[in-house]
Design a protein around this motif. Structure first.
Motif, PDB file in Angstrom:
ATOM      1  N   SER A  41       0.842  -1.206   0.000  1.00  0.00           N
ATOM      2  CA  SER A  41       0.000   0.000   0.000  1.00  0.00           C
ATOM      3  C   SER A  41       0.877   1.256   0.000  1.00  0.00           C
ATOM      4  O   SER A  41       0.547   2.244  -0.670  1.00  0.00           O
ATOM      5  CB  SER A  41      -0.909   0.024   1.221  1.00  0.00           C
ATOM      6  OG  SER A  41      -1.816  -1.044   1.171  1.00  0.00           O
ATOM      7  N   GLN A  80      -7.370   0.853  -0.338  1.00  0.00           N
ATOM      8  CA  GLN A  80      -7.672  -0.401   0.368  1.00  0.00           C
ATOM      9  C   GLN A  80      -9.006  -0.275   1.118  1.00  0.00           C
ATOM     10  O   GLN A  80      -9.769  -1.218   1.198  1.00  0.00           O
ATOM     11  CB  GLN A  80      -6.525  -0.729   1.337  1.00  0.00           C
ATOM     12  CG  GLN A  80      -6.534  -2.142   1.860  1.00  0.00           C
ATOM     13  CD  GLN A  80      -5.190  -2.566   2.476  1.00  0.00           C
ATOM     14  OE1 GLN A  80      -4.219  -1.827   2.485  1.00  0.00           O
ATOM     15  NE2 GLN A  80      -5.147  -3.769   2.989  1.00  0.00           N
ATOM     16  N   ASP A 153      -5.819  -1.308  -4.768  1.00  0.00           N
ATOM     17  CA  ASP A 153      -5.308  -1.890  -3.523  1.00  0.00           C
ATOM     18  C   ASP A 153      -6.356  -2.839  -2.936  1.00  0.00           C
ATOM     19  O   ASP A 153      -7.312  -2.403  -2.290  1.00  0.00           O
ATOM     20  CB  ASP A 153      -4.977  -0.765  -2.532  1.00  0.00           C
ATOM     21  CG  ASP A 153      -4.105  -1.243  -1.386  1.00  0.00           C
ATOM     22  OD1 ASP A 153      -4.020  -2.466  -1.176  1.00  0.00           O
ATOM     23  OD2 ASP A 153      -3.510  -0.382  -0.701  1.00  0.00           O
ATOM     24  N   GLU A 154      -6.187  -4.114  -3.194  1.00  0.00           N
ATOM     25  CA  GLU A 154      -7.087  -5.169  -2.709  1.00  0.00           C
ATOM     26  C   GLU A 154      -8.566  -4.838  -2.962  1.00  0.00           C
ATOM     27  O   GLU A 154      -9.368  -4.772  -2.029  1.00  0.00           O
ATOM     28  CB  GLU A 154      -6.848  -5.440  -1.217  1.00  0.00           C
ATOM     29  CG  GLU A 154      -5.417  -5.879  -0.923  1.00  0.00           C
ATOM     30  CD  GLU A 154      -5.244  -6.396   0.485  1.00  0.00           C
ATOM     31  OE1 GLU A 154      -6.118  -7.128   0.968  1.00  0.00           O
ATOM     32  OE2 GLU A 154      -4.216  -6.067   1.097  1.00  0.00           O
TER      33      GLU A 154
HETATM   34 MG   LIG Z   1      -1.999  -2.754   2.211  1.00  0.00          MG
END
Ligand SMILES: [Mg+2]
Ligand SMILES: Nc1ncnc2c1ncn2[C@@H]1O[C@H](COP(=O)(O)OP(=O)(O)OP(=O)(O)O)[C@@H](O)[C@H]1O
Length: 227
Positions: A41, A80, A153-154
């Motif tokens: 991240s 995220q 991010d994810e």
């Molecule tokens: Mg992360």
């Protein structure tokens, strides 16, 4: 397209990224993997100009030392954590973020963008959406200004297999038909192997590298400590 040179990030005494180097070509979907706390991240935050690197450089489209405002025009960033207005509808969220965007989009274009991701809840308040729908909306918002490069991010944590597949199909579609370049963080190795053309792995633990190499993936490892 994206060129990263000797990029380092320290938080005080803590070395999170150490002189990392990599290059991503236009139209590639590259997975970014590594254990919790590896610095994935942090790397995306630096590339999205949310944080500043401690040293080193990166360039997008061969333009070194671009101002953050210029870089932001070229990138879409999906954080995220989902960041939406819960009391606004999908339509209101899209039109709100369109006003913040540097590119103008019609209501029809915004609606089509959501529909392309199978998000058919135009007049529903965000608080009534499922987790997967919120993730899709977050992604649609990041694409309002039609950026050539997308950092995710994810984006598929905690969502069902069908929505995961719809998101993967959409990303593959825009990479192949619109030449979008995508850097994608995930802990889901099935997702990485099915969607990504290549993988970048951060950290010294060979766990992910071994799994992905066994699956026939091309893995570039960025070591955290090469002193
Ligand atoms: Mg992360
Ligand atoms: N603002 C900050 N101040 C101090 N340390 C930080 C800060 N942000 C991140 N870190 C530290 O940097 C390291 C990398 O964090 P980062 O969030 O980039 O990891 P990650 O690879 O994304 O992990 P995860 O898979 O859990 O999301 C961690 O040790 C984290 O505690």
């Amino acid at each position: 397209m994206l060129n990263v040179r000797d990029l380092s990030k320290n938080y005080g005494e803590k070395h999170v990224l150490h002189k990392i180097n990599f290059h991503i070509h236009k139209g590639e979907i590259v997975g970014l993997v590594g254990e919790n706390g590896a610095g994935k991240s942090t790397l995306l935050h630096i590339l999205a100009t949310i944080e500043k690197q401690s040293s080193g450089h990166f360039s997008i489209d061969e333009e070194p030392d671009s101002k953050p405002a210029n870089i932001r025009k070229k990138i879409g960033f999906v954080p995220q954590e989902v960041a939406l207005w819960e009391d606004f509808t999908v339509k209101e969220n899209m039109t709100f973020f369109e006003k913040l965007s540097w590119k103008r989009r019609s209501i029809d274009e915004l609606k089509k963008l959501c529909e392309a991701m199978h998000l058919d809840a135009w007049n529903t308040k965000v608080r009534a959406l499922s987790g997967g729908m919120k993730r899709k909306l977050n992604m649609a918002i990041s694409l309002i200004h039609d950026p050539p490069i997308l950092f995710l991010d994810e984006p598929t944590v905690g969502i069902d297999l069908k929505s995961k597949k719809e998101i993967a199909d959409y990303l593959t579609h825009i990479a192949t038909t619109k030449d979008k370049t995508i850097l994608y963080i995930s802990h889901d190795m099935d997702e990485i192997t099915s969607m990504c053309t290549r993988v970048i792995s951060i950290g010294d633990d060979p766990f992910y590298d071994d799994i992905l190499t066994a699956e026939g993936m091309d893995v570039t490892t960025l070591s955290k400590n090469d002193e």
